[in-house]
Design a protein around this motif. Structure first.
Motif, PDB file in Angstrom:
ATOM      1  N   VAL A  10       0.738  -1.082   0.102  1.00 39.89           N
ATOM      2  CA  VAL A  10       0.021   0.039   0.055  1.00 39.89           C
ATOM      3  C   VAL A  10       0.871   1.213  -0.049  1.00 39.89           C
ATOM      4  O   VAL A  10       0.465   2.134  -0.716  1.00 39.89           O
ATOM      5  N   TYR A  14       0.843   4.002  -2.888  1.00 41.79           N
ATOM      6  CA  TYR A  14       0.784   5.728  -2.695  1.00 41.79           C
ATOM      7  C   TYR A  14       2.011   6.428  -3.220  1.00 41.79           C
ATOM      8  O   TYR A  14       1.974   7.497  -3.653  1.00 41.79           O
ATOM      9  N   LEU A  75      -8.385   4.377   5.877  1.00 41.27           N
ATOM     10  CA  LEU A  75      -7.679   3.663   4.589  1.00 41.27           C
ATOM     11  C   LEU A  75      -8.499   4.144   3.469  1.00 41.27           C
ATOM     12  O   LEU A  75      -7.965   4.720   2.572  1.00 41.27           O
ATOM     13  N   SER A  78      -8.260   8.032   3.194  1.00 43.91           N
ATOM     14  CA  SER A  78      -6.933   8.499   2.680  1.00 43.91           C
ATOM     15  C   SER A  78      -6.763   8.041   1.060  1.00 43.91           C
ATOM     16  O   SER A  78      -6.283   9.053   0.388  1.00 43.91           O
ATOM     17  N   PHE A  79      -7.217   7.009   0.638  1.00 44.79           N
ATOM     18  CA  PHE A  79      -7.230   6.623  -0.667  1.00 44.79           C
ATOM     19  C   PHE A  79      -8.101   7.575  -1.389  1.00 44.79           C
ATOM     20  O   PHE A  79      -7.746   7.904  -2.807  1.00 44.79           O
ATOM     21  N   MET A  82      -5.926  10.521  -2.193  1.00 42.71           N
ATOM     22  CA  MET A  82      -4.907  10.242  -3.291  1.00 42.71           C
ATOM     23  C   MET A  82      -5.814  10.240  -4.684  1.00 42.71           C
ATOM     24  O   MET A  82      -5.079  10.844  -5.677  1.00 42.71           O
ATOM     25  N   ALA A 120      -3.774  12.806   2.906  1.00 52.46           N
ATOM     26  CA  ALA A 120      -3.990  11.099   2.795  1.00 52.46           C
ATOM     27  C   ALA A 120      -2.736  10.452   3.573  1.00 52.46           C
ATOM     28  O   ALA A 120      -3.102   9.710   3.927  1.00 52.46           O
ATOM     29  N   LEU A 124      -3.466   7.722   6.453  1.00 55.45           N
ATOM     30  CA  LEU A 124      -2.774   6.618   6.211  1.00 55.45           C
ATOM     31  C   LEU A 124      -2.047   6.476   7.644  1.00 55.45           C
ATOM     32  O   LEU A 124      -2.102   4.970   7.962  1.00 55.45           O
TER      33      LEU A 124
END
Length: 159
Positions: A10, A14, A75, A78-79, A82, A120, A124
């Motif tokens: 992961v 990122y 998560l 956060s994603f 991104m 982000a 994470l």
């Protein structure tokens, strides 16, 4: 809170989401690019944060996906940040490619190309419960966002 050593796929994803657009950008600088004096303290904080975040993202397995739970929302959030970051780069690359365009807000998010990855990575770090990433993100964010605020102010003076 300290983290478990092990490779994080992961974290690698990122970093690729962060580095690939920046590499493309470095080969196609804004058409109105000019050198702006950057605060040395901000540069130092940004560099320390970059190195710390990069290493931390790769060496702690705590960021990898586990069984879905309510905690997984960190998560997912956060994603999503991104993904918004990638959309901002697409907007830049398909637009005018000026300095002003780099700093243009996105749905009310100021300096999105600076602030979105910081937010982000912070989320994470919370998801992975890795204090090292949280600390390095704060250091990185102060330097990185500080530099971008300087650039934005300089652009506004020039305009």
């Amino acid at each position: 809170m300290m983290g478990h050593l092990g490779f994080s796929y992961v974290g690698l994803i990122y970093l690729l989401m962060l580095f690939i657009p920046n590499i493309i950008w470095s080969k196609s600088q804004p058409i109105d690019n000019e050198k702006i004096h950057e605060n040395k303290a901000f540069i130092l904080l940004e560099r320390v944060g970059q190195v710390g975040c990069t290493g931390t993202l790769l060496i702690f397995s705590d960021f990898n996906i586990t069984a879905f739970s309510l905690w997984s929302l960190w998560l997912i959030s956060s994603f999503l940040l991104m993904i918004l970051y990638e959309i901002c780069w697409i907007r830049y690359f398909t637009g005018e490619q000026t300095k002003e365009e780099i700093y243009r807000s996105f749905f009310g998010i100021p300096l999105p190309l600076a602030s979105l990855p910081v937010m982000a990575f912070l989320l994470l770090g919370i998801y992975g419960k890795v204090i090292w990433l949280i600390a390095f993100v704060i250091i990185f964010g102060i330097g990185h966002i500080g530099i971008h605020i300087q650039h934005l102010k300089a652009i506004k003076r020039i305009s």
